[in-house]
Design a protein around this motif. Sequence first.
Motif, mmCIF file in Angstrom:
data_model
loop_
_atom_site.group_PDB
_atom_site.id
_atom_site.type_symbol
_atom_site.label_atom_id
_atom_site.label_comp_id
_atom_site.label_asym_id
_atom_site.label_seq_id
_atom_site.Cartn_x
_atom_site.Cartn_y
_atom_site.Cartn_z
ATOM 1 N N LEU A 161 30.714 -2.298 -0.018
ATOM 2 C CA LEU A 161 29.289 -2.600 0.054
ATOM 3 C C LEU A 161 28.787 -3.134 -1.282
ATOM 4 C CD1 LEU A 161 26.565 -2.533 1.545
ATOM 5 C CD2 LEU A 161 26.314 -0.184 0.708
ATOM 6 N N ALA A 162 29.145 -2.454 -2.359
ATOM 7 C CA ALA A 162 28.721 -2.900 -3.689
ATOM 8 C C ALA A 162 29.318 -4.264 -4.026
ATOM 9 C CB ALA A 162 29.122 -1.872 -4.738
ATOM 10 N N GLY A 163 30.588 -4.473 -3.681
ATOM 11 C CA GLY A 163 31.224 -5.762 -3.930
ATOM 12 C C GLY A 163 30.596 -6.883 -3.115
ATOM 13 N N GLY A 164 30.216 -6.589 -1.869
ATOM 14 C CA GLY A 164 29.549 -7.591 -1.039
ATOM 15 C C GLY A 164 28.179 -7.957 -1.576
ATOM 16 N N ILE A 165 27.419 -6.949 -1.989
ATOM 17 C CA ILE A 165 26.098 -7.228 -2.553
ATOM 18 C C ILE A 165 26.228 -8.015 -3.851
ATOM 19 C CG2 ILE A 165 24.071 -6.128 -3.601
ATOM 20 C CD1 ILE A 165 24.401 -3.906 -1.475
ATOM 21 N N VAL A 203 26.876 -20.424 1.549
ATOM 22 C CA VAL A 203 27.684 -20.066 0.373
ATOM 23 C C VAL A 203 27.426 -18.618 -0.022
ATOM 24 C CG1 VAL A 203 28.094 -20.584 -2.051
ATOM 25 C CG2 VAL A 203 27.816 -22.448 -0.422
ATOM 26 N N THR A 204 26.187 -18.172 0.084
ATOM 27 C CA THR A 204 25.861 -16.785 -0.232
ATOM 28 C C THR A 204 26.617 -15.831 0.697
ATOM 29 O OG1 THR A 204 23.664 -17.439 -0.979
ATOM 30 C CG2 THR A 204 23.978 -15.120 -0.438
ATOM 31 N N PHE A 205 26.654 -16.160 1.977
ATOM 32 C CA PHE A 205 27.380 -15.330 2.939
ATOM 33 C C PHE A 205 28.876 -15.305 2.624
ATOM 34 C CE2 PHE A 205 29.774 -14.906 6.896
ATOM 35 C CZ PHE A 205 29.357 -13.641 7.289
ATOM 36 N N GLU A 206 29.445 -16.455 2.337
ATOM 37 C CA GLU A 206 30.884 -16.516 2.037
ATOM 38 C C GLU A 206 31.220 -15.768 0.755
ATOM 39 O OE1 GLU A 206 33.330 -17.528 3.894
ATOM 40 O OE2 GLU A 206 31.933 -18.091 5.473
ATOM 41 N N MET A 207 30.360 -15.846 -0.238
ATOM 42 C CA MET A 207 30.594 -15.111 -1.482
ATOM 43 C C MET A 207 30.463 -13.598 -1.250
ATOM 44 S SD MET A 207 31.523 -17.067 -3.909
ATOM 45 C CE MET A 207 31.192 -16.136 -5.385
ATOM 46 N N MET A 208 29.567 -13.216 -0.334
ATOM 47 C CA MET A 208 29.423 -11.807 0.010
ATOM 48 C C MET A 208 30.704 -11.302 0.675
ATOM 49 S SD MET A 208 26.679 -10.006 2.541
ATOM 50 C CE MET A 208 27.342 -10.873 3.935
ATOM 51 N N VAL A 209 31.232 -12.058 1.604
ATOM 52 C CA VAL A 209 32.468 -11.662 2.278
ATOM 53 C C VAL A 209 33.630 -11.623 1.289
ATOM 54 C CG1 VAL A 209 34.155 -12.381 4.018
ATOM 55 C CG2 VAL A 209 31.720 -12.474 4.537
ATOM 56 N N PHE A 210 33.707 -12.621 0.434
ATOM 57 C CA PHE A 210 34.773 -12.673 -0.569
ATOM 58 C C PHE A 210 34.674 -11.489 -1.528
ATOM 59 C CE2 PHE A 210 36.289 -14.103 -4.763
ATOM 60 C CZ PHE A 210 37.621 -14.270 -4.457
#
Length: 174
Positions: free
Chosen positions: A58-62, A98-105
Amino acid sequence: MTLLLAEFDSARSLLDAARQTREASTFRVIDAFSPFAVEGLAEEIEGFATSPVRPAMLAGGIAGGAFGLFLQWYSAAIALPIMAGGRPFASWPDFFFVTFEMMVFGAATTGFVVLLWSCGLPRLHHPIFDAPDFERATQDRFFLEVDAGKAADRAAARQYLHALGALSVSEVET
């Protein structure tokens, strides 16, 4: 730290030994090894704590999503502001993908790293592999790992495990 590894010939005797050891609370059951899943064995082993993987993901996704959003905003509005089609420099709907993909990554990368860390990996060789006949844990034998505590308690723990039906008891230095 020295642990005792008791070998049993059946899943029932392993489960009974783990239950009796936990109930007696003189020695602590660390782990159990068997060639197949034994129903009810996980409840008898102490030390199952909640995994740190989910909160870390969760923290990494945020953090990943915030970094992706900040990077796009900075590059579009501050570093290189180009008027395109009359839209504002910080056009938030364009930043969504891009924000969504960076969140998943960020979540996936953080989850993988925390999983490895919490499992104590990478560890190429564990001292328990040197125990006599431990390779049979994948074939037809069942092993119970017990923490006997001090050196004076090891003899009592050996006798206790033999009384529970252990075929052999060996020491493992961790």
